[in-house]
Design an enzyme around this catalytic site. Structure first.
Site, PDB file in Angstrom:
ATOM      1  N   ASP A  39      27.927  10.783 -42.254  1.00  0.00           N
ATOM      2  CA  ASP A  39      29.016  11.353 -43.046  1.00  0.00           C
ATOM      3  C   ASP A  39      29.720  12.423 -42.222  1.00  0.00           C
ATOM      4  O   ASP A  39      29.094  13.247 -41.561  1.00  0.00           O
ATOM      5  CB  ASP A  39      28.477  11.950 -44.359  1.00  0.00           C
ATOM      6  N   ILE A  40      31.033  12.407 -42.272  1.00  0.00           N
ATOM      7  CA  ILE A  40      31.838  13.324 -41.461  1.00  0.00           C
ATOM      8  C   ILE A  40      31.723  14.770 -41.973  1.00  0.00           C
ATOM      9  O   ILE A  40      31.960  15.706 -41.220  1.00  0.00           O
ATOM     10  CB  ILE A  40      33.311  12.823 -41.459  1.00  0.00           C
ATOM     11  N   ASN A  97      28.403   7.432 -55.928  1.00  0.00           N
ATOM     12  CA  ASN A  97      29.385   7.868 -56.914  1.00  0.00           C
ATOM     13  C   ASN A  97      30.220   6.680 -57.357  1.00  0.00           C
ATOM     14  O   ASN A  97      30.671   5.884 -56.537  1.00  0.00           O
ATOM     15  CB  ASN A  97      30.284   8.947 -56.309  1.00  0.00           C
ATOM     16  N   GLU A 105      35.389   9.274 -53.987  1.00  0.00           N
ATOM     17  CA  GLU A 105      36.627   9.496 -53.218  1.00  0.00           C
ATOM     18  C   GLU A 105      37.069   8.267 -52.433  1.00  0.00           C
ATOM     19  O   GLU A 105      38.259   8.056 -52.254  1.00  0.00           O
ATOM     20  CB  GLU A 105      36.445  10.670 -52.251  1.00  0.00           C
ATOM     21  N   VAL A 106      36.102   7.518 -51.927  1.00  0.00           N
ATOM     22  CA  VAL A 106      36.455   6.363 -51.089  1.00  0.00           C
ATOM     23  C   VAL A 106      36.193   5.081 -51.888  1.00  0.00           C
ATOM     24  O   VAL A 106      35.050   4.842 -52.312  1.00  0.00           O
ATOM     25  CB  VAL A 106      35.653   6.363 -49.774  1.00  0.00           C
ATOM     26  N   HIS A 110      29.586   2.565 -51.400  1.00  0.00           N
ATOM     27  CA  HIS A 110      28.724   3.183 -50.388  1.00  0.00           C
ATOM     28  C   HIS A 110      27.587   3.931 -51.055  1.00  0.00           C
ATOM     29  O   HIS A 110      27.712   4.408 -52.190  1.00  0.00           O
ATOM     30  CB  HIS A 110      29.516   4.128 -49.482  1.00  0.00           C
ATOM     31  N   HIS A 112      25.083   7.187 -50.253  1.00  0.00           N
ATOM     32  CA  HIS A 112      24.762   8.343 -49.427  1.00  0.00           C
ATOM     33  C   HIS A 112      23.241   8.415 -49.300  1.00  0.00           C
ATOM     34  O   HIS A 112      22.522   8.320 -50.306  1.00  0.00           O
ATOM     35  CB  HIS A 112      25.207   9.647 -50.097  1.00  0.00           C
TER      36      HIS A 112
HETATM   37  P1  AMP Z   1      32.340   9.699 -52.236  1.00  0.00           P
HETATM   38  O1  AMP Z   1      32.823  10.943 -52.919  1.00  0.00           O
HETATM   39  O2  AMP Z   1      30.996   9.257 -52.737  1.00  0.00           O
HETATM   40  O3  AMP Z   1      33.375   8.610 -52.245  1.00  0.00           O
HETATM   41  O4  AMP Z   1      32.058  10.109 -50.728  1.00  0.00           O
HETATM   42  C1  AMP Z   1      32.882   9.809 -49.662  1.00  0.00           C
HETATM   43  C2  AMP Z   1      32.240  10.415 -48.433  1.00  0.00           C
HETATM   44  O5  AMP Z   1      32.880   9.860 -47.288  1.00  0.00           O
HETATM   45  C3  AMP Z   1      32.354  11.941 -48.309  1.00  0.00           C
HETATM   46  O6  AMP Z   1      31.043  12.504 -48.236  1.00  0.00           O
HETATM   47  C4  AMP Z   1      33.130  12.139 -47.005  1.00  0.00           C
HETATM   48  O7  AMP Z   1      32.690  13.246 -46.275  1.00  0.00           O
HETATM   49  C5  AMP Z   1      32.885  10.834 -46.286  1.00  0.00           C
HETATM   50  N1  AMP Z   1      33.892  10.432 -45.323  1.00  0.00           N
HETATM   51  C6  AMP Z   1      35.241  10.367 -45.514  1.00  0.00           C
HETATM   52  N2  AMP Z   1      35.852   9.916 -44.410  1.00  0.00           N
HETATM   53  C7  AMP Z   1      34.875   9.670 -43.506  1.00  0.00           C
HETATM   54  C8  AMP Z   1      34.860   9.193 -42.165  1.00  0.00           C
HETATM   55  N3  AMP Z   1      35.998   8.847 -41.528  1.00  0.00           N
HETATM   56  N4  AMP Z   1      33.673   9.074 -41.533  1.00  0.00           N
HETATM   57  C9  AMP Z   1      32.535   9.418 -42.165  1.00  0.00           C
HETATM   58  N5  AMP Z   1      32.471   9.877 -43.417  1.00  0.00           N
HETATM   59  C10 AMP Z   1      33.622  10.009 -44.079  1.00  0.00           C
END
Ligand code: AMP
Length: 127
Positions: A39-40, A97, A105-106, A110, A112
């Site tokens: 995770d970034i 999530n 967010e994405v 996925h 974590h």
């Molecule tokens: P979520 O809120 O569960 O969708 O989490 C999305 C996660 O993706 C967050 O913890 C971000 O820090 C992570 N994230 C977003 N962009 C990137 C990226 N380019 N590389 C790695 N992690 C990312």
């Protein structure tokens, strides 16, 4: 920005771009079913993300629509990655999530993997 977690799948999302090698990631593991990377914005000493190789928006979408072989292969990969990260002895937490209230967010499913310290109670009290 949070997302609904519901289809349709947006192939412009950042994890889709990582899967297509359009943007880099710090890769931990990859097989036919899954890609794992760091995770970034890590929220624990060890914080990985594992994503399935397929167009699924969320846990709900993946569970409802993915073929059984992919579901099994994906979850085996998650366990493998956690073990390879050295977290099996001390333990770890999985978070996925889904949708607005979780603040997903994405919009690519996925999981974590978090570990490397005592993570405390499951949820923050508020906020
Ligand atoms: P979520 O809120 O569960 O969708 O989490 C999305 C996660 O993706 C967050 O913890 C971000 O820090 C992570 N994230 C977003 N962009 C990137 C990226 N380019 N590389 C790695 N992690 C990312």
């Amino acid at each position: 920005m949070a997302v609904s977690g519901k289809p349709p799948y947006d192939s412009a999302n950042i994890f889709a771009k990582i899967l297509r090698n359009e943007i880099p990631c710090e890769k931990i593991y990859e097989n036919d079913f899954a890609l794992a990377f760091y995770d970034i914005r890590p929220q624990a000493p060890s914080h990985a993300l594992v994503i399935p190789k397929g167009e699924y928006v969320s846990f709900a979408d993946f569970g409802a629509s993915a073929p059984a072989e992919l579901i099994v292969g994906f979850y085996r990969a998650v366990a493998h990655v956690a073990k390879e990260m050295g977290l099996e002895e001390t333990g770890y937490r999985l978070i996925s999530n889904m949708g607005w209230d979780s603040h997903q967010e994405v919009p690519h499913y996925h999981i974590h993997i978090l570990g490397g310290r005592k993570l405390g109670t499951m949820l923050a009290a508020a906020g």
